[in-house]
Write a protein that holds these residues in place. Structure first.
Motif, mmCIF file in Angstrom:
data_model
loop_
_atom_site.group_PDB
_atom_site.id
_atom_site.type_symbol
_atom_site.label_atom_id
_atom_site.label_comp_id
_atom_site.label_asym_id
_atom_site.label_seq_id
_atom_site.Cartn_x
_atom_site.Cartn_y
_atom_site.Cartn_z
ATOM 1 N N ARG A 52 6.456 33.635 17.798
ATOM 2 C CA ARG A 52 6.351 32.180 17.783
ATOM 3 C C ARG A 52 7.278 31.492 18.777
ATOM 4 N N SER A 91 2.677 34.971 14.246
ATOM 5 C CA SER A 91 3.453 33.956 13.545
ATOM 6 C C SER A 91 2.866 33.708 12.167
ATOM 7 N N ARG A 92 3.729 33.587 11.197
ATOM 8 C CA ARG A 92 3.288 33.200 9.852
ATOM 9 C C ARG A 92 3.403 31.687 9.649
ATOM 10 N N THR A 93 4.048 30.988 10.580
ATOM 11 C CA THR A 93 4.291 29.557 10.387
ATOM 12 C C THR A 93 3.451 28.649 11.280
ATOM 13 N N LEU A 94 3.020 29.112 12.428
ATOM 14 C CA LEU A 94 2.172 28.273 13.281
ATOM 15 C C LEU A 94 0.819 28.066 12.608
ATOM 16 N N GLU A 95 0.269 26.872 12.753
ATOM 17 C CA GLU A 95 -1.056 26.581 12.211
ATOM 18 C C GLU A 95 -2.152 26.841 13.237
ATOM 19 N N LYS A 106 -1.793 35.777 12.012
ATOM 20 C CA LYS A 106 -0.970 35.323 10.888
ATOM 21 C C LYS A 106 -0.817 36.377 9.800
#
Length: 137
Positions: A52, A91-95, A106
């Motif tokens: 990310r 990334s686990r946080t980017l949408e 994700k």
């Protein structure tokens, strides 16, 4: 089997960024040899694997370099290569990811689909090792 080539700029004392995440030290030491190395590496790859933080840094700058009057022709050529490459962003946080040819990874299912869809990869080049835990599973 796909080949992953990783490049991470590291200081002699083991740091990749300053205390506040700054990476300005790279600009202070960047020279023609480093430029040639990076250009050759990117030219031999067809995909970028990015975490990310590196994705956000790259996506915020490289798409604008080809049109910048302050960029050298070598920088513009390098930017055009990066902009055209496939990019897998872990990334686990980017949408979402907006940079040209980017795929957001994700979770494990998305990762599997991304690798399957890009089954013709020659080599992958990465900007950071933030995705390493994904590959170790």
């Amino acid at each position: 089997m796909r080949k992953i080539i990783t490049t991470t700029w590291v200081t002699l004392d083991g740091y990749i960024a300053g205390p506040n995440g700054e990476m300005d030290w790279i600009g202070e030491i960047y020279d023609e040899a480093m430029s040639t190395y990076e250009n050759d590496l990117v030219s031999s790859a067809d995909t970028l694997l990015l975490g990310r933080v590196t994705y956000q840094s790259f996506a915020g700058s490289w798409p604008h370099v080809p049109d910048s009057p302050n960029a050298s022709e070598d920088e513009k050529e390098y930017a055009r290569k990066l902009n055209a490459m496939r990019k897998l962003v872990f990334s686990r946080t980017l949408e979402s990811v907006e940079w040209n040819n980017s795929t957001l990874v994700k979770d494990r299912a998305t990762e599997t689909r991304a690798w399957t869809r890009h089954g013709d990869l020659r080599e992958c080049q990465s900007g950071a090792n933030a995705y390493q835990p994904w590959l170790d599973r």
